[in-house]
Design an enzyme around this catalytic site. Structure first.
Site, PDB file in Angstrom:
ATOM      1  CG  ASN A  13       5.430  54.695  -2.796  1.00  0.00           C
ATOM      2  OD1 ASN A  13       4.457  54.126  -2.308  1.00  0.00           O
ATOM      3  ND2 ASN A  13       6.670  54.452  -2.399  1.00  0.00           N
ATOM      4  CG  ASP A  56      13.520  51.981  -6.232  1.00  0.00           C
ATOM      5  OD1 ASP A  56      13.595  51.062  -5.406  1.00  0.00           O
ATOM      6  OD2 ASP A  56      12.834  51.925  -7.272  1.00  0.00           O
ATOM      7  CB  ILE A  98      14.547  46.346   2.844  1.00  0.00           C
ATOM      8  CG1 ILE A  98      14.852  47.812   3.181  1.00  0.00           C
ATOM      9  CG2 ILE A  98      14.175  45.558   4.100  1.00  0.00           C
ATOM     10  CD1 ILE A  98      13.663  48.624   3.602  1.00  0.00           C
ATOM     11  CE  LYS A 105      14.428  43.874  -5.861  1.00  0.00           C
ATOM     12  NZ  LYS A 105      14.068  45.022  -5.058  1.00  0.00           N
TER      13      LYS A 105
END
Ligand code: CTP
Length: 396
Positions: A208, A276, A305, A341
């Site tokens: 990316n 991802d 992570i 998360k």
């Protein structure tokens, strides 16, 4: 301010004499140097030179240590950083495999301190698949490398394998030594940065547009406040900030392993734009155009992570910080990410329109469980400075 302390392991190679110059440079910078000389190292430099320059006793024999005074565990405990110069193919292999048959290898296995290796060996030994494997293993274990350089070597060959200059090793040591001043002195901060690159075949990858600038700026800002910093970076074209220990990785799986190897940490700041997904199975040979039409690449999900770090139980860093890259519904999506998360803060930025990734400026929302701050558009360096100050408030 207490003195920084290095445990210097001198391995057996022609370049061992450069460890003497490194010792001199470190002592001149008021860094304490405690030397370990391997049996092979003692064939190249004498214990007397090393003792004179380090102004300390030279240790070499595991069984000659007085375990009631300074045993092998105590040796690594007494250092801020372990430095291996030259890191021979043999020392790297032992460390990669956890062998412990002499004082140097036992100390490397017994330590939880940061390790810096400066490899030096024949060009073909460096290029041998076994050494490549050991290098990858050690990197994944969190070992930081300086060099080797490319150039003419003592064995009349040319190529990579030459020990980095004592000055370059000195700079790397100074960058990794924890600062003994500043509000974050004695704290360990983990930062992930940059993109990940997921191989499709030996020449192609999925990646990316992340430049790593924001993550590198945060690593620099927390180091400026005195923290020991482990910066785990995907492929980027940025220099390592002063005072920062850097571990280079490519894939999300490698980044996750490097994070686990770097724990314990007081804070973790996940800035990396982790892919991802990754191709389920990377093709071993280059995909060719052919009559079968375009290949079908099946993607599988990468581990998260940040969520993993936030859920490490007793080893969870006290503060876990994530970023949210969104193209729409910034606040709602970022808040959802905070709870999903399990992290403590989310710094949200709008990456729509391509104005953030690679740029020097950013405009962010600083979101905690208690509330939200809208920070005015400013440089990534300034945003990093504000985040570092917030971290210092929590950790001190
Ligand atoms: N992150 C991570 N590991 C992943 C994905 C993301 O550590 N596999 C971290 C990033 O470093 C960042 C945060 O999670 O701190 C959010 O990343 P982002 O790409 O915005 O979110 P995603 O997890 O991809 O969620 P979504 O697909 O909903 O955007």
């Amino acid at each position: 301010m207490s003195q920084a302390r290095v445990l210097l392991i001198v391995g057996g190679g022609i370049a061992a004499y450069k460890a003497l110059e490194l010792t001199r440079l470190l002592r001149a910078a008021d860094v304490a140097v405690r030397p370990i000389l391997t049996a092979a190292g003692a064939q190249f430099v004498t214990p007397l030179s090393l003792a004179a320059l380090s102004q300390d006793e030279v240790r070499g024999d595991l069984f000659a240590l007085d375990e009631s005074k300074m045993g092998h565990i105590e040796l690594s405990r007494s250092a801020d950083l372990i430095v291996v110069v030259p890191a021979t193919a043999d020392l790297m292999a032992k460390a990669a495999h956890g062998l412990a048959d002499d004082l140097a290898s036992t100390t490397l296995l017994a330590t939880d301190k940061a390790v810096l290796m400066a490899p030096a060996m024949n060009v073909r030994m460096w290029g041998h698949p076994a050494t490549r494997r050991n290098l990858a293993t050690l990197r994944a274990d969190g070992v930081v490398f300086v060099g080797p350089d490319e150039g003419a070597m003592a064995c009349d060959e040319f190529g990579p394998g030459r020990l980095a200059s004592p000055e370059a090793i000195f700079d790397a040591v100074m960058a990794m030594l924890p600062s003994h001043a500043g509000p974050l002195a004695g704290r360990h901060v983990l930062v992930t940065a940059g993109p990940t690159a997921e191989p499709i075949d030996p020449v192609r990858m999925l990646t990316n547009r992340s430049s790593g600038k924001q993550g590198f700026a945060i690593a620099a800002a927390v180091a400026d406040l005195g923290a020991r910093v482990t910066l785990i970076s995907g492929p980027v074209a940025l220099p390592t900030p002063r005072g920062v220990g850097r571990v280079d990785v490519e894939t999300a799986i490698q980044m996750q392993a490097a994070c686990a190897a770097a724990l314990p940490a007081d804070a973790a700041v996940c800035v990396a734009a982790v892919s991802d997904w990754r191709p389920g199975a990377a093709f071993k040979v280059k995909l060719k155009k052919g009559h079968a039409g375009p290949p079908v690449v099946t993607l599988v999900e990468n581990p998260d992570i940040l969520a993993g770090l936030a859920a490490t139980g007793p080893r969870r860093p006290k503060l876990v910080v994530g970023f949210a890259a969104e193209t729409n519904d910034l606040e709602t999506n970022a808040r959802a990410k905070l709870s999903r998360k399990g992290c403590d803060w989310i710094i949200a930025n709008d990456v729509g329109g391509g104005a953030v990734m690679g740029a020097n400026e950013n405009e962010v929302l600083f979101i905690t469980r208690e509330g939200l701050e809208r920070w005015a558009k400013s440089s990534k360096t300034e945003i990093a400075r504000r985040i570092a100050q917030k971290i210092a408030q929590v950790l001190t």
